[in-house]
Design a protein around this motif. Structure first.
Motif, short mmCIF file in Angstrom:
data_model
loop_
_atom_site.label_atom_id
_atom_site.label_comp_id
_atom_site.label_asym_id
_atom_site.label_seq_id
_atom_site.Cartn_x
_atom_site.Cartn_y
_atom_site.Cartn_z
N TRP A 3 36.86 23.79 39.18
CA TRP A 3 37.05 24.45 40.48
C TRP A 3 36.64 25.91 40.40
O TRP A 3 35.94 26.43 41.26
N ALA A 4 37.07 26.59 39.32
CA ALA A 4 36.72 28.00 39.14
C ALA A 4 35.22 28.16 38.90
O ALA A 4 34.59 29.08 39.44
N SER A 5 34.64 27.28 38.10
CA SER A 5 33.20 27.35 37.82
C SER A 5 32.40 27.13 39.09
O SER A 5 31.36 27.78 39.30
N MET A 6 32.88 26.23 39.95
CA MET A 6 32.16 25.98 41.19
C MET A 6 32.20 27.20 42.09
O MET A 6 31.19 27.58 42.70
N TRP A 7 33.35 27.84 42.19
CA TRP A 7 33.46 29.04 43.01
C TRP A 7 32.53 30.13 42.48
O TRP A 7 31.85 30.83 43.24
N LYS A 8 32.50 30.28 41.16
CA LYS A 8 31.60 31.27 40.57
C LYS A 8 30.15 30.95 40.89
O LYS A 8 29.35 31.82 41.25
N GLY A 56 42.67 40.10 61.87
CA GLY A 56 41.38 40.79 61.90
C GLY A 56 40.67 40.84 60.57
O GLY A 56 39.78 41.67 60.37
N ALA A 57 41.06 39.96 59.62
CA ALA A 57 40.43 39.89 58.29
C ALA A 57 40.36 41.26 57.62
O ALA A 57 39.27 41.77 57.32
N PRO A 58 41.51 41.90 57.33
CA PRO A 58 41.49 43.23 56.70
C PRO A 58 41.06 43.20 55.24
O PRO A 58 40.76 44.26 54.67
N VAL A 59 41.04 42.02 54.60
CA VAL A 59 40.60 41.94 53.20
C VAL A 59 39.46 40.94 53.08
O VAL A 59 39.31 40.02 53.90
N ASN A 60 38.67 41.12 52.04
CA ASN A 60 37.56 40.22 51.75
C ASN A 60 38.11 39.03 50.96
O ASN A 60 38.11 39.03 49.72
N ARG A 61 38.58 38.05 51.69
CA ARG A 61 39.23 36.89 51.06
C ARG A 61 38.31 36.19 50.06
O ARG A 61 38.75 35.82 48.95
N VAL A 62 37.05 35.99 50.42
CA VAL A 62 36.12 35.27 49.55
C VAL A 62 35.95 36.00 48.22
O VAL A 62 35.95 35.38 47.15
N LYS A 63 35.84 37.33 48.27
CA LYS A 63 35.68 38.11 47.04
C LYS A 63 36.93 38.01 46.16
O LYS A 63 36.83 37.82 44.93
N ILE A 64 38.11 38.15 46.77
CA ILE A 64 39.35 38.09 45.98
C ILE A 64 39.48 36.74 45.27
O ILE A 64 39.79 36.68 44.07
N ILE A 65 39.23 35.66 46.00
CA ILE A 65 39.32 34.33 45.39
C ILE A 65 38.30 34.19 44.28
O ILE A 65 38.59 33.65 43.20
N GLY A 66 37.07 34.68 44.52
CA GLY A 66 36.03 34.60 43.50
C GLY A 66 36.40 35.36 42.24
O GLY A 66 36.16 34.88 41.11
N LEU A 67 37.00 36.54 42.38
CA LEU A 67 37.41 37.32 41.22
C LEU A 67 38.49 36.61 40.41
O LEU A 67 38.47 36.61 39.17
N GLU A 91 45.92 36.95 46.83
CA GLU A 91 46.05 36.95 45.37
C GLU A 91 47.07 35.92 44.90
O GLU A 91 46.86 35.23 43.89
N LEU A 92 48.17 35.79 45.63
CA LEU A 92 49.20 34.81 45.26
C LEU A 92 48.63 33.40 45.24
O LEU A 92 48.80 32.66 44.25
N PHE A 93 47.95 33.00 46.30
CA PHE A 93 47.46 31.63 46.37
C PHE A 93 46.22 31.42 45.51
O PHE A 93 45.95 30.29 45.08
N SER A 94 45.49 32.48 45.19
CA SER A 94 44.41 32.37 44.22
C SER A 94 44.97 32.12 42.82
O SER A 94 44.43 31.30 42.06
N ALA A 95 46.04 32.82 42.48
CA ALA A 95 46.68 32.60 41.18
C ALA A 95 47.20 31.17 41.07
O ALA A 95 47.09 30.53 40.01
N GLN A 96 47.76 30.65 42.16
CA GLN A 96 48.26 29.28 42.14
C GLN A 96 47.13 28.28 41.85
O GLN A 96 47.29 27.34 41.07
N MET A 97 45.97 28.49 42.48
CA MET A 97 44.86 27.55 42.34
C MET A 97 44.22 27.62 40.97
O MET A 97 43.97 26.60 40.32
#
Length: 613
Positions: free
Chosen positions: A409-414, A517-528, A355-361
C-alpha cells in the motif's frame, strides 16, 4: 301426481331449511378473512414481541429485493434507454427506504455498500450520502432492563451503578445510544467523575443473525440473478466486522490499543487523545468511558470559533433533566470557549487528523473505519492550552492490515506520486485488480493515468473518450459501466478485503478536509507517511534500510511540484476571498478532475457528494 307434488314440496322445504341454516357466500369469505387477519396479526405481534420483528424485517427485505430484480429485468433494456435514470432512481428509493425502515444493522450494511459510492449510479450516490447513522432513542424502561441484565442492578439509585444517570440520551445511533452519568466518588475524592455510557439497543442482538443472513442472501441474489457483478465476495468480511462491533468489550480493547499506538508516536502522543475506558463498568452491551467536553468536528461554526479570534467567551451548557440535582456540585460538565483562539487555526486541526489516519494505515496497520466528523472532538490541549487536541471517539470498528499489505500500500502511494507506474501496476495486478488506472485514481482520489505518453496526446485521448461517452444512450452508458466494473474486479479472491473499509476511511478524511476549504495538502501528508513507513519496516538489512532512507529523501524533493499546485490554489482562494468571491479548494479541484476521469474512462457519473465521506 300427488307423490310428485309431495316430493317437490319436500325438496322446497329442504332448500328453504338449508338456506336458513347455511351461511351465505359472503359470510364464508368474511370468516376466512377474519381467520387470515387474526393469524397475520398474531404472527406480527409474536414476531415483534419475542423476535424483535426480525422475520417481518426480512420479509420486507426479500420483497424489496425481488421488486428491484424484477424492475431491472423488465426495464433495463435498450428500448427503454431514456428511462434508465428513472429506473436507477426507483431502485435507490427502494434501497434507502428499506435501510431506514429496518434500521439497526441495516444502516451499517447500507454504509458498507455505499463506502465507495462513486462506483454506483448517480441516484444511489445521492441517496447513500444521506444515510446517516442516527435513530430514535429507546425508552428508559429498555435501558433499565439492559442494566439489570448486565449488572444485576439499575443505573442509579441507592443500589445503582452510578451516582447520577441521565435518563435522556445525549445521542442515539442505529445500534446504541449514549447517556451521561456520574461515578460514585472513590475513597478520598470529594465527588465522582462524569462519564459517557454507551448502551446497546436490546433488539439489535436478536436481529443480528437474521439481518446478516438476509444480507448474505441478497448479495448472492444480486450477483447471480440480478446484476451479474462480483459483490458477494465482501459478505464474510463485512459480516465478521459487524458482529465484532456489537461486543462493547472488544470496542474497549480497540480504544486501549489505539491509545498505546498513539503514545508510541511522538508526532501524535500529545496532539491526539483516546478517552479512558472503565473496564469494571463495561460489559458486552454497556461501555463506560471518560466524558470529554469540546467541539465536534461536525460543528463547523464551532470549530472556526474555537480556532479563530473570539473576544467574547461562549459557554455551552449541557441540558440537565429535571430529576438531576442542578446544584453546582452536581452540574454536568460544560465547555467554555477560550478567551483567545487556539494557535494554528483550522489548518493545525486538519494536519493532526490526516497524520493520525495516515499513521493508522501505514505504520500501525490498525485503521479506524468510521472517522466521520461526529466521532472527532477538538478541545484545548491539556499539555498546552493554547494548542488544539483531537479526541477520537467510537472505536467499535477497526480494520487490521498486515505487514505485507502495508508495504504494498505504501509502495503504491509512493509510485503514484513519483511516476513509478510499473510499481503501481504490479501491486494492483497482485491484488486481482484490472484497470489499474481506475483503482489508482480511486485510492488517491485524483485522476491517475498509468502511462508515459506526452500530456497533449493524453489530453486529446481523454477528450475523445468523453465525447464518445456523451454520444452513447443511457442504456449503453450503463452497460459500459457494468463491463468496466467487471474488468476492475478481475479476481476478488486476491483482493485485500481491508481495502473495503480503508478506502471508506480515506473518503471520509478527504471530506473532512474539504469541508473546511482543504487547508492542508492531504495527498502530500499521506504520501510522506507512506514513504517514511517504508524506512521503518522490520527485518530490513542495513543496506535495504539505507536505500529506503535515500528513496525517502528523493521522494520529498519530488513532492515539490505537488506543493506548488496546492499553494497556487490556496493563493487563488485568498485573492478571491478579498473580493468577496468563492474559489474552489485543492480538494475541490481534485474532485472535479476525478469526476471527469471516471465519466470518460469508466462510464460512471459521479455526483457532487460521492467523495465527501
Amino acid at each position: 301426481m300427488f307423490q310428485h307434488a309431495s316430493l317437490l314440496s319436500r325438496a322446497s322445504l329442504r332448500r328453504t331449511y338449508t338456506t336458513q341454516i347455511s351461511p351465505t357466500r359472503w359470510q364464508k369469505h368474511l370468516r376466512r378473512a377474519s381467520l387470515v387477519a387474526f393469524s397475520v396479526g398474531s404472527f406480527y405481534t409474536a414476531d415483534r414481541l419475542f423476535n424483535a420483528s426480525s422475520i417481518t424485517r426480512n420479509l420486507r427485505t426479500l420483497y424489496t429485493c425481488a421488486m428491484i430484480t424484477i424492475d431491472y429485468k423488465l426495464n433495463f433494456t435498450e428500448e427503454k434507454s431514456d428511462q434508465i435514470t428513472e429506473l436507477h432512481t426507483r431502485v435507490a428509493d427502494r434501497m434507502y427506504n428499506l435501510f431506514t425502515s429496518n434500521g439497526g444493522l441495516y444502516i451499517k450494511i447500507g454504509q458498507a455498500i455505499g463506502a465507495n459510492a462513486a462506483l454506483l449510479p448517480k441516484p444511489m450516490q445521492e441517496k447513500f450520502a444521506r444515510l446517516f447513522d442516527d435513530a430514535p432513542q429507546i425508552p428508559y424502561s429498555d435501558v433499565l432492563h439492559v442494566f439489570k441484565s448486565e449488572f444485576g442492578r439499575p443505573p442509579c439509585g441507592p443500589d445503582g451503578v452510578f451516582e447520577i444517570f441521565e435518563e435522556q440520551a445525549i445521542a442515539s445511533a442505529s445500534i446504541a445510544q449514549v447517556h451521561r452519568a456520574k461515578l460514585r466518588p472513590l475513597p478520598g475524592d470529594t465527588e465522582g467523575k462524569w462519564v459517557a455510557v454507551k448502551i446497546q439497543k436490546p433488539d439489535v442482538a436478536k436481529q443480528m443473525k437474521w439481518d446478516l443472513g438476509a444480507y448474505r442472501f441478497v448479495m448472492y441474489m444480486f450477483e447471480k440473478w440480478a446484476f451479474d457483478l462480483p459483490v458477494y465476495f465482501v459478505v464474510d468480511f463485512v459480516s465478521d466486522h459487524l458482529r465484532r462491533e456489537l461486543d462493547f468489550r472488544l470496542e474497549a480493547e480497540n480504544a486501549k490499543q489505539t491509545a498505546i499506538f498513539i503514545a508510541s508516536e511522538p508526532r501524535l502522543a500529545k496532539n491526539v487523545y483516546i478517552p479512558k475506558v472503565y473496564d469494571e463498568l463495561t460489559t458486552k452491551r454497556v461501555m463506560t468511558a471518560e466524558w470529554i467536553s469540546g467541539v465536534r468536528l461536525s460543528d463547523r461554526s464551532g470549530i472556526r470559533l474555537l480556532m479563530a479570534e473570539n473576544n467574547n467567551p461562549v459557554v455551552v451548557q449541557a441540558t440537565v433533566p429535571s430529576f438531576v440535582d442542578t446544584s453546582e456540585d452536581n452540574a454536568p460538565p460544560s465547555f467554555s470557549f477560550p478567551p483567545t483562539p487556539l494557535k494554528g487555526g483550522v489548518r493545525s486541526v486538519m494536519q493532526i487528523m490526516v497524520e493520525l489516519f495516515s499513521a493508522q494505515m501505514f505504520s500501525w496497520g490498525w485503521c479506524h473505519a468510521d472517522p466521520h466528523p461526529g466521532n472527532i472532538i477538538i478541545r484545548p490541549n491539556p499539555h498546552d492550552p493554547t494548542l488544539p487536541q483531537l479526541v477520537l471517539l467510537d472505536h467499535g470498528l477497526y480494520v487490521r492490515a498486515d505487514e505485507e499489505f502495508r508495504r504494498d500500500w505504501a509502495s503504491m502511494w509512493k509510485g503514484l506520486l513519483t511516476g513509478e507506474f510499473k510499481s503501481v501496476e504490479r501491486t494492483t495486478r497482485k491484488w486481482g485488480m484490472g484497470l489499474p488506472d481506475m483503482f489508482a485514481s480511486v485510492a488517491l482520489a485524483r485522476p491517475v493515468r498509468l502511462t508515459r505518453k506526452d500530456r497533449k496526446a493524453e489530453a486529446e485521448r481523454v477528450t475523445r473518450e468523453l465525447e464518445e461517452y456523451m454520444s452513447l444512450s443511457q442504456y449503453e452508458q450503463s452497460v459500459r459501466m457494468k463491463a468496466k466494473l467487471k474488468q476492475f474486479l478481475t479476481d476478488t479472491d486476491r483482493m485485500p478485503k481491508a481495502l473495503i473499509f480503508l478506502l471508506r476511511n480515506m473518503r471520509i478524511v478527504q471530506g473532512n478536509n474539504q469541508s473546511f476549504g482543504a487547508p492542508v495538502n492531504r495527498v502530500k501528508i499521506i504520501g510522506l507517511w507512506a514513504s517514511n513507513s517504508l524506512t521503518r519496516l522490520p527485518n530490513l538489512t542495513i543496506g535495504e534500510r539505507l536505500r529506503e532512507y535515500v528513496n525517502d529523501i528523493v521522494f520529498r524533493s519530488v513532492l515539490l511540484s505537488l506543493d506548488l499546485a496546492f499553494w497556487t490554489t490556496r493563493l487563488r482562494q485568498r485573492i478571491f476571498a478579498m473580493f468577496g468571491l468563492k474559489s474552489g479548494s485543492f480538494e475541490d479541484e481534485l474532485e472535479k478532475a476525478m469526476r471527469g476521469m471516471m465519466k470518460s474512462s469508466v462510464g460512471v457519473e459521479v455526483g457532487a457528494t460521492a467523495f465527501s465521506g
